[in-house]
Design a protein around this motif. Sequence first.
Motif, PDB file in Angstrom:
ATOM      1  N   GLY A 247       1.135   5.499   0.103  1.00 40.47           N
ATOM      2  CA  GLY A 247      -0.286   5.446   0.432  1.00 40.47           C
ATOM      3  C   GLY A 247      -0.715   4.346   1.373  1.00 40.47           C
ATOM      4  O   GLY A 247      -1.855   4.331   1.832  1.00 40.47           O
ATOM      5  N   TRP A 248       0.184   3.414   1.684  1.00 41.94           N
ATOM      6  CA  TRP A 248      -0.229   2.307   2.541  1.00 41.94           C
ATOM      7  C   TRP A 248      -0.285   2.712   4.006  1.00 41.94           C
ATOM      8  O   TRP A 248      -1.220   2.345   4.725  1.00 41.94           O
ATOM      9  CB  TRP A 248       0.718   1.120   2.354  1.00 41.94           C
ATOM     10  CG  TRP A 248       0.516   0.411   1.051  1.00 41.94           C
ATOM     11  CD1 TRP A 248       1.353   0.399  -0.024  1.00 41.94           C
ATOM     12  CD2 TRP A 248      -0.617  -0.387   0.680  1.00 41.94           C
ATOM     13  NE1 TRP A 248       0.815  -0.352  -1.053  1.00 41.94           N
ATOM     14  CE2 TRP A 248      -0.399  -0.855  -0.639  1.00 41.94           C
ATOM     15  CE3 TRP A 248      -1.799  -0.755   1.318  1.00 41.94           C
ATOM     16  CZ2 TRP A 248      -1.295  -1.664  -1.319  1.00 41.94           C
ATOM     17  CZ3 TRP A 248      -2.698  -1.564   0.651  1.00 41.94           C
ATOM     18  CH2 TRP A 248      -2.451  -2.015  -0.645  1.00 41.94           C
ATOM     19  N   TYR A 249       0.701   3.469   4.465  1.00 41.46           N
ATOM     20  CA  TYR A 249       0.778   3.774   5.893  1.00 41.46           C
ATOM     21  C   TYR A 249       0.254   5.173   6.237  1.00 41.46           C
ATOM     22  O   TYR A 249       0.620   5.745   7.253  1.00 41.46           O
ATOM     23  CB  TYR A 249       2.198   3.560   6.410  1.00 41.46           C
ATOM     24  CG  TYR A 249       2.491   2.100   6.646  1.00 41.46           C
ATOM     25  CD1 TYR A 249       2.057   1.471   7.795  1.00 41.46           C
ATOM     26  CD2 TYR A 249       3.153   1.348   5.675  1.00 41.46           C
ATOM     27  CE1 TYR A 249       2.297   0.122   8.008  1.00 41.46           C
ATOM     28  CE2 TYR A 249       3.391  -0.006   5.877  1.00 41.46           C
ATOM     29  CZ  TYR A 249       2.959  -0.618   7.046  1.00 41.46           C
ATOM     30  OH  TYR A 249       3.192  -1.960   7.244  1.00 41.46           O
ATOM     31  N   SER A 250      -0.621   5.707   5.391  1.00 39.93           N
ATOM     32  CA  SER A 250      -1.350   6.910   5.801  1.00 39.93           C
ATOM     33  C   SER A 250      -2.390   6.562   6.856  1.00 39.93           C
ATOM     34  O   SER A 250      -2.892   7.442   7.563  1.00 39.93           O
ATOM     35  CB  SER A 250      -2.019   7.576   4.598  1.00 39.93           C
ATOM     36  OG  SER A 250      -3.008   6.713   4.053  1.00 39.93           O
ATOM     37  N   LEU A 251      -2.746   5.280   6.964  1.00 40.53           N
ATOM     38  CA  LEU A 251      -3.638   4.742   7.997  1.00 40.53           C
ATOM     39  C   LEU A 251      -5.037   5.348   7.951  1.00 40.53           C
ATOM     40  O   LEU A 251      -5.741   5.396   8.959  1.00 40.53           O
ATOM     41  CB  LEU A 251      -3.022   4.912   9.395  1.00 40.53           C
ATOM     42  CG  LEU A 251      -1.614   4.348   9.581  1.00 40.53           C
ATOM     43  CD1 LEU A 251      -1.177   4.459  11.036  1.00 40.53           C
ATOM     44  CD2 LEU A 251      -1.505   2.912   9.100  1.00 40.53           C
ATOM     45  N   VAL A 252      -5.448   5.801   6.760  1.00 41.39           N
ATOM     46  CA  VAL A 252      -6.762   6.427   6.645  1.00 41.39           C
ATOM     47  C   VAL A 252      -7.885   5.420   6.877  1.00 41.39           C
ATOM     48  O   VAL A 252      -8.990   5.794   7.278  1.00 41.39           O
ATOM     49  CB  VAL A 252      -6.908   7.105   5.260  1.00 41.39           C
ATOM     50  CG1 VAL A 252      -6.976   6.065   4.154  1.00 41.39           C
ATOM     51  CG2 VAL A 252      -8.134   8.005   5.223  1.00 41.39           C
ATOM     52  N   ASN A 253      -7.619   4.115   6.649  1.00 46.74           N
ATOM     53  CA  ASN A 253      -8.697   3.146   6.805  1.00 46.74           C
ATOM     54  C   ASN A 253      -9.104   2.918   8.253  1.00 46.74           C
ATOM     55  O   ASN A 253     -10.081   2.192   8.514  1.00 46.74           O
ATOM     56  CB  ASN A 253      -8.326   1.823   6.148  1.00 46.74           C
ATOM     57  CG  ASN A 253      -8.101   1.954   4.654  1.00 46.74           C
ATOM     58  OD1 ASN A 253      -7.040   1.601   4.137  1.00 46.74           O
ATOM     59  ND2 ASN A 253      -9.080   2.497   3.942  1.00 46.74           N
ATOM     60  N   THR A 254      -8.390   3.517   9.185  1.00 45.82           N
ATOM     61  CA  THR A 254      -8.898   3.524  10.560  1.00 45.82           C
ATOM     62  C   THR A 254     -10.227   4.272  10.637  1.00 45.82           C
ATOM     63  O   THR A 254     -10.984   4.100  11.595  1.00 45.82           O
ATOM     64  CB  THR A 254      -7.890   4.177  11.520  1.00 45.82           C
ATOM     65  OG1 THR A 254      -7.547   5.480  11.044  1.00 45.82           O
ATOM     66  CG2 THR A 254      -6.621   3.335  11.629  1.00 45.82           C
ATOM     67  N   ALA A 255     -10.536   5.086   9.616  1.00 44.42           N
ATOM     68  CA  ALA A 255     -11.818   5.801   9.588  1.00 44.42           C
ATOM     69  C   ALA A 255     -12.990   4.854   9.396  1.00 44.42           C
ATOM     70  O   ALA A 255     -14.141   5.239   9.649  1.00 44.42           O
ATOM     71  CB  ALA A 255     -11.809   6.854   8.477  1.00 44.42           C
TER      72      ALA A 255
END
Length: 911
Positions: free
Chosen positions: A292-300
């Motif tokens: 779950g860390w490198y799904s990079l969803v927090n770029t949203a």
Amino acid sequence: MTASKRVVHVISHTHWDREWYMPYEAHHVKLIETMDTLLDTFENDPEFRSFYLDGQTIILDDYLQVYPEKREIIARLCDEGKLSLGPWYILQDEFLTSSEANVRNLQIGHNDARKFGPISKLGYFPDSFGNMGQAAQLLRQAGIDTAVFGRGVKATGFNNRVEDTAGLESPYSELIWQAPDGSSVLGILFANWYNNGMEIPVDPALAKPYWEHRLARAEQYASTPHLLLMNGCDHQPIQTNLSEALRVARELFPDYEFIHSNFDDYKQALHADKPSSLSLTQGELRGQKTDGWYSLVNTASARVYIKQLNQRNQTLLEKIAEPLSTLAYQLGKTYPHGLLQYAWKTLMQNHPHDSICGCSVDEVYQEMKTRFAKSMEVGKALISESATFIAEKVDTTPFASFGPDAAPLIVFNTSGYEGSSVVTTEVEWSHRYFDQSENPVAIAKQVGDRTFAEGYLVDADGKRVAFSAEDLGVRFGYDLPKDKFRQPYMARALRLTFETGSLPSMGYGSFAWIPSRAGDSIESTAKESLITGDWTLENRHLRLSVEADGSYSLYDKNSRQLFLDLGHYENVGDIGNEYIFKQPISDVALTTKGSRPEIRIVEDTPFRAAIEIVHRLAIPAGADDRLDGEIRTMVEFRERKAGRSDELVPLLIVTRLSLDREGKGVHAHARIENQSKDHRLRVLLPTDIMADTHFADSIFEVAQRKNIPEKEWENPSNCQHMQAFIDVHDDLRGFTVAGKGLNEYEVLQDGRSTIALTLLRAVGELGDWGVFQTPEAQCLGTNEAEWLLLPYAGEAERFEAYREAYRYPVPLTVIGASVHEGELPPVHDFLKWNGEQLAFSSLKVNEERGDRMARWYNLSSSDIHLALHPDASTGAYISTILEDNSQDLVSNTIEVAPYKIITIGLPSISK
């Protein structure tokens, strides 16, 4: 496997981030060098067979901008199959760009590639931060049967370097990727990333261990004898001695066939030899089976202001400029293909994943803001021209009976959905044109002396409409006629706010401001109010009550469901980066629960009421001193020990909650005065709906997602993407939250299915492979956020809520008109349609044939009938997202299969 030898397909490429850890022009200079070297290599090495231009045609736009004289060389190489071009214009982030932006990206990429030679028919997603669920359907409609991607399917290690097969979603690099409608493509995962064949050694002593390692890794995940080695990486220079390196490889490993290949040959070989037992992966690829860390969803949530500008720009083009230009074209006006493409291209230059995701250096966003402004200025000009053209054909003579000073207003709704809205616009009347020989001061006084700010508003039937007004006095303006020099004027102006009543889904309604004259008596109207208590607003659908701590409850009169404790704000530290949110160890969330904000009524009209809530929090000024050192020495974010500072600074949040008389939802607007660094702010919206899944608006679908992540998920945060809205519901109770450029949410595992909507995330570094400080990503100063709360009566009513959510971000267009005869009635709908559970997507004109192209998509798992008004459907045919002319004629009722994207061609009478 049918081949006697394993075939090593070495594909040369460079993954070209147009801007990222350097500004655009710095990358641009490197691109020119790279392309010059590539052309020289083709010229001097006949064994250098091909090069893949990263799936995006903008690379050639950028190169030919500097060297236009090399266009013929490029075209020759494309025709010879040495350069592979398209299918995209840019490599976008799929979740942060709209459905139509993804389509325009394919359309423009295909059109631009076609000018040079064959189009690369490959769904290329090398570095997308997750992949949209409808990708296979979009690709199939574009004639593409194969996709390659680097993220979203379970892998282990940084950048998906797979070390074992345990627990993978597919044992192979190859799999079948299926969209919700059943369309499927052959999917190829860059299991060892898109650099697994970069910088191939020529020295045999180095080449032997290089190939032993690379071949073993490729063989481990290949389902066929065809091994993919990608000879390149991010901004990778051309390997000019590749031919020699491959000759050395052939000598060292005679049991393998090494070829300088291309994607056309590679995918043809894969399709011929692929086994029948490939794994099936369905829908979105979002890395849910990773840690779950490198799904990079927090770029949203990085640089939310950029997402908000993007949402405004996309909406302006696809939901206003294109539809209005189409309606004007239907009435005889030339459709502005060139200008719209220019506006789209300028916008899409902001859509590459490292740009729109907010994970680049500050200089990138300074230029992006300029691009957004340029694109929107073009869009606004086209909107004004089209609306004016249509307004001139509207019969406004019903307003003539109100006197010569009546000032008609044409209000356009181009959202695709009927509905009522409250609109604010400016109206001018008593225009006095002047030239350079006249005194503007005297003319302004003349206009002021003969006009008054009092008056009333009427609709197309002559009925009085409640309004509020602000006197803007006499002001300067100008017209730019098509046949003569600019015409300056002075006119009386007023800012009007009023409720439109139900407007057609793709049309307009007419209103008129009737100014008073000296001696007129204005008939007074009874005062109405939506305020039913000290801090309570109410209409026939909803009741909103604000509590002493600034939270609020919302009662849905239709479902008789009550939603409590809405609107608390949550603030936590963030020691991550632009890619990844990381809350400090032992950090405790600060909330507004139990606070004592200022609460007051700020609007009270018959058509709208509003309450303002002013919170003043004291929060840490930033992270403590450890974070700076950890960033400078590249301590991986999971290993950071920094906490939050002991120093406190104020965080001011001014929330405005408003309810329209006909509104089915509550509008929320927050102004956030941010003086703190390294933190995240969310609004918490408990739903108290016990469901295992929720629904989020995504690309051509409302995706169903699990509330609880997979067992492999280790990240304490389970944030996810949305486009227009997030929804939680069961059979009896539903709650939809729509946003404007708010793309990150989380459904909390708190026993209440609370929707946590991210409003602001402030961080100070880019992250990834180096140390790049990004002070502007701290988002200091004024930030704003807007969202809509839509309660409803559960499963049976959810699609009605979705329509309101889709309508919410599309502003109405208002244009002033004169009193004149016209061929169009005062109220008109140009595209009448019905289709429960269908979402409207776009209306535009095809450049090649001049047909109007309208698009919808089925949100449900059932067949749905799209009913077009007979006047709109004569000669209609089913097309594709590329707007080909299939000539599959249809009647005015079309069956749309589950989750299907359907484009209808409508021949225009003006052709």
